[in-house]
Design a protein around this motif. Sequence first.
Motif, PDB file in Angstrom:
ATOM      1  N   UNK A 163       0.840  -1.194   0.000  1.00 32.25           N
ATOM      2  CA  UNK A 163       0.000   0.000   0.000  1.00 32.25           C
ATOM      3  C   UNK A 163       0.876   1.245   0.000  1.00 32.25           C
ATOM      4  N   UNK A 164       0.383   2.300  -0.650  1.00 34.36           N
ATOM      5  CA  UNK A 164       1.133   3.559  -0.674  1.00 34.36           C
ATOM      6  C   UNK A 164       1.212   4.185   0.705  1.00 34.36           C
ATOM      7  N   UNK A 165       0.119   4.068   1.466  1.00 37.39           N
ATOM      8  CA  UNK A 165       0.140   4.619   2.821  1.00 37.39           C
ATOM      9  C   UNK A 165       1.154   3.891   3.695  1.00 37.39           C
ATOM     10  N   UNK A 166       1.224   2.559   3.542  1.00 33.90           N
ATOM     11  CA  UNK A 166       2.198   1.797   4.321  1.00 33.90           C
ATOM     12  C   UNK A 166       3.627   2.153   3.956  1.00 33.90           C
ATOM     13  N   UNK A 167       3.882   2.330   2.670  1.00 36.65           N
ATOM     14  CA  UNK A 167       5.235   2.698   2.248  1.00 36.65           C
ATOM     15  C   UNK A 167       5.598   4.098   2.736  1.00 36.65           C
ATOM     16  N   UNK A 168       4.664   5.051   2.581  1.00 37.11           N
ATOM     17  CA  UNK A 168       4.953   6.414   3.008  1.00 37.11           C
ATOM     18  C   UNK A 168       5.168   6.526   4.503  1.00 37.11           C
ATOM     19  N   UNK A 169       4.324   5.863   5.276  1.00 36.73           N
ATOM     20  CA  UNK A 169       4.480   5.931   6.728  1.00 36.73           C
ATOM     21  C   UNK A 169       5.715   5.168   7.184  1.00 36.73           C
ATOM     22  N   UNK A 170       6.080   4.092   6.468  1.00 32.07           N
ATOM     23  CA  UNK A 170       7.310   3.375   6.802  1.00 32.07           C
ATOM     24  C   UNK A 170       8.543   4.230   6.565  1.00 32.07           C
ATOM     25  N   UNK A 171       8.561   4.965   5.452  1.00 33.82           N
ATOM     26  CA  UNK A 171       9.690   5.865   5.173  1.00 33.82           C
ATOM     27  C   UNK A 171       9.754   6.983   6.211  1.00 33.82           C
ATOM     28  N   UNK A 172       8.590   7.542   6.559  1.00 30.54           N
ATOM     29  CA  UNK A 172       8.561   8.594   7.573  1.00 30.54           C
ATOM     30  C   UNK A 172       9.054   8.083   8.926  1.00 30.54           C
ATOM     31  N   UNK A 173       8.621   6.879   9.300  1.00 32.74           N
ATOM     32  CA  UNK A 173       9.072   6.286  10.558  1.00 32.74           C
ATOM     33  C   UNK A 173      10.579   6.072  10.548  1.00 32.74           C
ATOM     34  N   UNK A 174      11.114   5.579   9.426  1.00 26.77           N
ATOM     35  CA  UNK A 174      12.557   5.343   9.324  1.00 26.77           C
ATOM     36  C   UNK A 174      13.341   6.651   9.442  1.00 26.77           C
ATOM     37  N   UNK A 175      12.846   7.701   8.803  1.00 22.35           N
ATOM     38  CA  UNK A 175      13.546   8.984   8.848  1.00 22.35           C
ATOM     39  C   UNK A 175      13.558   9.569  10.261  1.00 22.35           C
ATOM     40  N   UNK A 176      12.384   9.626  10.891  1.00 24.43           N
ATOM     41  CA  UNK A 176      12.306  10.221  12.226  1.00 24.43           C
ATOM     42  C   UNK A 176      13.075   9.398  13.250  1.00 24.43           C
ATOM     43  N   UNK A 177      12.932   8.068  13.206  1.00 28.64           N
ATOM     44  CA  UNK A 177      13.630   7.219  14.176  1.00 28.64           C
ATOM     45  C   UNK A 177      15.147   7.318  14.000  1.00 28.64           C
ATOM     46  N   UNK A 178      15.603   7.411  12.748  1.00 29.32           N
ATOM     47  CA  UNK A 178      17.048   7.549  12.515  1.00 29.32           C
ATOM     48  C   UNK A 178      17.565   8.885  13.039  1.00 29.32           C
ATOM     49  N   UNK A 179      16.805   9.958  12.857  1.00 31.51           N
ATOM     50  CA  UNK A 179      17.214  11.261  13.363  1.00 31.51           C
ATOM     51  C   UNK A 179      17.288  11.257  14.889  1.00 31.51           C
ATOM     52  N   UNK A 180      16.302  10.657  15.530  1.00 30.72           N
ATOM     53  CA  UNK A 180      16.318  10.594  16.997  1.00 30.72           C
ATOM     54  C   UNK A 180      17.505   9.772  17.486  1.00 30.72           C
TER      55      UNK A 180
END
Length: 275
Positions: A205-222
């Motif tokens: 799903x596009x929503x799953x891919x987009x939210x997965x990328x967002x989660x990866x970006x924010x978690x990596x920054x933290x």
Amino acid sequence: MNRSKGFCLDHTLKASGSQATKCQMPRLEDHCWSCSCSPKAETKHSSGANWFASKAEEMMSIITTVLGSAYGSLHNVRTANLIRRGLVLFTVGVFLALVLNLLQIQRNVTLFPEEVMTTLFSSAWWIPPCCGTGAAVVGLLYPCLDSHLGEPHKFKREWASVMRCIAVFVGINHASVKLDFDNNVQLSLTLAALSLGLWWTFDRSRSGFGLGVTTAFLATMITQLLVYNGVYQYTSPDFLYVRSWLPCIFFSGGVTVGNIGRQLAMGGVEKPHMD
């Protein structure tokens, strides 16, 4: 003379009789026009209208009360369901954090100060609650995002698929500490391919891919901020104080937790596959 007197007397009596009749007629008309039939009809009509209005108002108050109680009960049910799902996701996140962080510590991928290694499972105390909170937030956002976009996720919606997704996610984490490559770039590319394969196999799903990328970006920054402030560190960092494959782990974790949240949101009812 007697006849004339009699004629005058008769004429006088007739005149007085006609005057008496004329005087009595207005009284009869007044009596007729003063009849109380019309006010009584108006009183009955007004009382009937008042009764109907009172009954209508009473009915509207009853309907309003019933609708208010129904909305309140529905709101309470939704709130209780949301809290229940959040607690399940928090527990799953805590469990996965304990297991996977222990695996990385044993392989010396992450290094913590000695004073924080005396807690449960030889892990820092703040890691399980933080990972549990993140899992609850991500797992609750996935079904909300699906409904907001108007594209409900219908691909492989059953618990067996969710359990296989969890197993693949644990395997990707195990590969991140077990596989030996010449450099971290090769390992990162391999884990990126595995993470995309996990999304394609269990989500798509596009929503799953987009939210997965967002989660990866924010978690990596933290994580980078924590490492920069000396909370803990990674061995052989190659991507701003951390390993380059770390976003792949967060991406696959977001997809996995999202599938769990979706399955909890639909109440565990199995759906047919749409391969």
